[in-house]
Design an enzyme around this catalytic site. Structure first.
Site, PDB file in Angstrom:
ATOM      1  N   ASP A 182     -39.021   0.099  26.262  1.00  0.00           N
ATOM      2  CA  ASP A 182     -38.345  -1.165  25.960  1.00  0.00           C
ATOM      3  C   ASP A 182     -39.334  -2.321  25.824  1.00  0.00           C
ATOM      4  O   ASP A 182     -40.546  -2.145  25.995  1.00  0.00           O
ATOM      5  CB  ASP A 182     -37.309  -1.432  27.068  1.00  0.00           C
ATOM      6  CG  ASP A 182     -36.037  -2.081  26.543  1.00  0.00           C
ATOM      7  OD1 ASP A 182     -36.094  -2.755  25.513  1.00  0.00           O
ATOM      8  OD2 ASP A 182     -34.982  -1.916  27.199  1.00  0.00           O
ATOM      9  N   ASP A 211     -28.853  -5.075  20.955  1.00  0.00           N
ATOM     10  CA  ASP A 211     -28.002  -4.056  21.585  1.00  0.00           C
ATOM     11  C   ASP A 211     -26.587  -3.996  21.009  1.00  0.00           C
ATOM     12  O   ASP A 211     -25.944  -5.021  20.774  1.00  0.00           O
ATOM     13  CB  ASP A 211     -27.897  -4.326  23.092  1.00  0.00           C
ATOM     14  CG  ASP A 211     -29.195  -3.996  23.817  1.00  0.00           C
ATOM     15  OD1 ASP A 211     -30.191  -3.659  23.150  1.00  0.00           O
ATOM     16  OD2 ASP A 211     -29.205  -4.084  25.060  1.00  0.00           O
TER      17      ASP A 211
HETATM   18  C1  GLA Z   1     -32.423  -3.339  26.579  1.00  0.00           C
HETATM   19  C2  GLA Z   1     -32.238  -2.148  25.638  1.00  0.00           C
HETATM   20  C3  GLA Z   1     -30.971  -1.399  26.020  1.00  0.00           C
HETATM   21  C4  GLA Z   1     -31.055  -0.937  27.464  1.00  0.00           C
HETATM   22  C5  GLA Z   1     -31.321  -2.125  28.383  1.00  0.00           C
HETATM   23  C6  GLA Z   1     -31.618  -1.677  29.804  1.00  0.00           C
HETATM   24  O1  GLA Z   1     -31.440  -4.292  26.410  1.00  0.00           O
HETATM   25  O2  GLA Z   1     -32.199  -2.572  24.308  1.00  0.00           O
HETATM   26  O3  GLA Z   1     -30.751  -0.299  25.161  1.00  0.00           O
HETATM   27  O4  GLA Z   1     -32.093   0.016  27.571  1.00  0.00           O
HETATM   28  O5  GLA Z   1     -32.422  -2.890  27.935  1.00  0.00           O
HETATM   29  O6  GLA Z   1     -31.877  -2.745  30.654  1.00  0.00           O
END
Ligand code: GLA
Length: 416
Positions: free
Chosen positions: A153, A208
């Site tokens: 990430d 997301d």
């Molecule tokens: C980010 C990622 C998500 C998830 C969260 C976890 O937002 O894009 O897919 O992994 O972190 O905290």
């Protein structure tokens, strides 16, 4: 600067053949088709534990998901504890008391692979231990544990160079010696499609996802919708292919949208050759969810060996016509209805004589080739005549839904 311009290389040295150092590379052969599996985040967020992962592993097998190709079982954020005195990251002792290696053994014994999650910054998005400054050590730890997949990430990444950070982890994974799928998650912020084919096996192209089909993506902050993601991911098709895929985020099928919306979401991810990472509770599924995620004909569109991301060919009054070339001269043809109302359409195949100049150079050639038309979501009525592209086809697509067909060239019936 003056110094730099003054440095000159003696002719005898510059004439030497360059000793090329072998550069580390990403692990090859892990992503010939888009990855398939399950991830904890969309449904469970930070509330994960070894019991949950084992429970989902059992369900993966019992539901036939492993047989259908969903082989990665991925823990997302919040499995982490602290680093030990030597700097090796440890799992949260409360939620993963048996440790990750024993979890990996369990998952492997069920015929699956185990995925883990980290972040290029000092902290993950949920504030757990990130990999910054410990990349090689983390890769070694994952390899020792028997991890097969890393989602990496991009939180707390201020002042970090994205290409450098992801390449560093790629090299660390390679050096650790265990083939580990590298799923890059920097949300498309630094256009990874332009530089990451040699770095990762897939890269996120958007922020997301949420379990919403449409609406203002900003309404819930970071939350994207199925349609907003499709619109961002569609133009990136030329960057995807075997070994390196655009990742429009994980699936929300079974997480609260209507059945039509779930079906459209799943279908469009298959049309876009997207990773199919389920995000629902596999231990509590409805028949409708099962029928969607286990439709082998639809999964085959996603997993087609040609590896071409589908093309949005035409869009009219919020009805979209998509084509995806497949192995052996077949095509997937999908109609997406973005509106809430059903749409009745008369399909004249001759409107769709197209050549995919951008990626595959293949042509539909409806003017020369007759295809048989197989509806992948509806079995034909018992006595129904076989449908071909010789005649127009009438179809009604419900609101927020799709129709999906596999077109196969008919064998030339003329005998010589
Ligand atoms: C980010 C990622 C998500 C998830 C969260 C976890 O937002 O894009 O897919 O992994 O972190 O905290």
């Amino acid at each position: 600067m003056a110094l730099l311009t003054m440095v000159s290389v003696p002719a005898s040295i510059s004439a030497q053949p360059q000793q090329r150092q072998r550069q580390p590379q990403k692990w090859e052969g892990l992503a010939d088709t888009p990855q398939m599996g399950w991830n904890s985040w969309n449904k469970f967020g930070g509330n994960i534990s070894e019991e949950l992962i084992r429970q989902q592993a059992d369900a993966m097998v019992e539901e036939g998901l492993v047989d259908a190709g969903y082989i990665y079982l991925n823990m997302d954020d919040c499995w982490h504890g602290e680093r030990d005195a030597d700097g090796f990251v440890q799992p949260d002792p409360k939620t993963f008391p048996s440790g990750i290696a024993s979890l990996a053994d369990y998952v492997h014994s069920k015929g699956m692979k185990l995925g883990i999650y980290s972040d290029a910054g000092r902290k993950t998005c949920a504030g757990r231990t990130g990999s910054f400054g410990h990349e090689y050590q983390d890769a070694i730890q994952y390899a020792r544990w028997g991890i097969d997949y890393l989602k990496y990430d991009w939180c707390s990444s201020e002042n970090i160079n994205p290409r450098g950070a992801y390449t560093l982890m790629r090299d660390a994974l390679r050096a650790a010696g265990r083939p580990i799928f590298f799923s890059m998650c920097e949300w498309g912020s630094n256009k990874p499609w332009e530089w990451a084919a040699e770095v990762g096996h897939s890269w996120r192209t958007t922020g997301d996802i949420t379990a919403r089909f449409t609406g203002d993506p900003r309404q819930r902050g970071w939350g994207q919708t199925v349609l907003s993601i499709i619109d961002q991911n569609a133009p990136l098709r030329k960057y995807a292919g075997p070994g390196h895929w655009n990742d429009p985020d994980m699936l929300e099928v079974g997480n609260g949208m209507s059945v039509n919306e779930d079906r459209a979401h799943f279908t469009m991810w298959c049309m876009m050759a997207a990773p199919l990472i389920l995000g629902n509770d596999l231990s509590k599924m409805t028949e409708e969810t099962r029928a969607i995620i286990l439709n082998k004909d639809v999964i085959a569109i996603d997993q087609d060996k040609l590896g071409v991301q589908g093309l949005r060919y035409k869009s009219e009054n919020e009805i979209e016509y998509w084509f995806k070339p497949l192995e052996g001269g077949d095509w997937a043809f999908c109609i997406l209805n973005r509106t809430e109302e059903p749409a009745t359409l008369d399909i004249d195949w001759q409107d769709f004589n197209l050549t995919d100049d951008e990626v595959s150079n293949l042509s539909t050639s409806f003017d020369r080739i007759t295809y048989s038309v197989k509806d992948l979501w509806k079995a034909p009525a018992k006595k129904a005549k076989a449908v071909t592209t010789k005649k127009n086809m009438s179809v009604t697509v419900p609101g927020h839904d799709v129709a999906l067909y596999r077109l196969t060239p008919q064998a030339d019936k003329k005998k010589k």
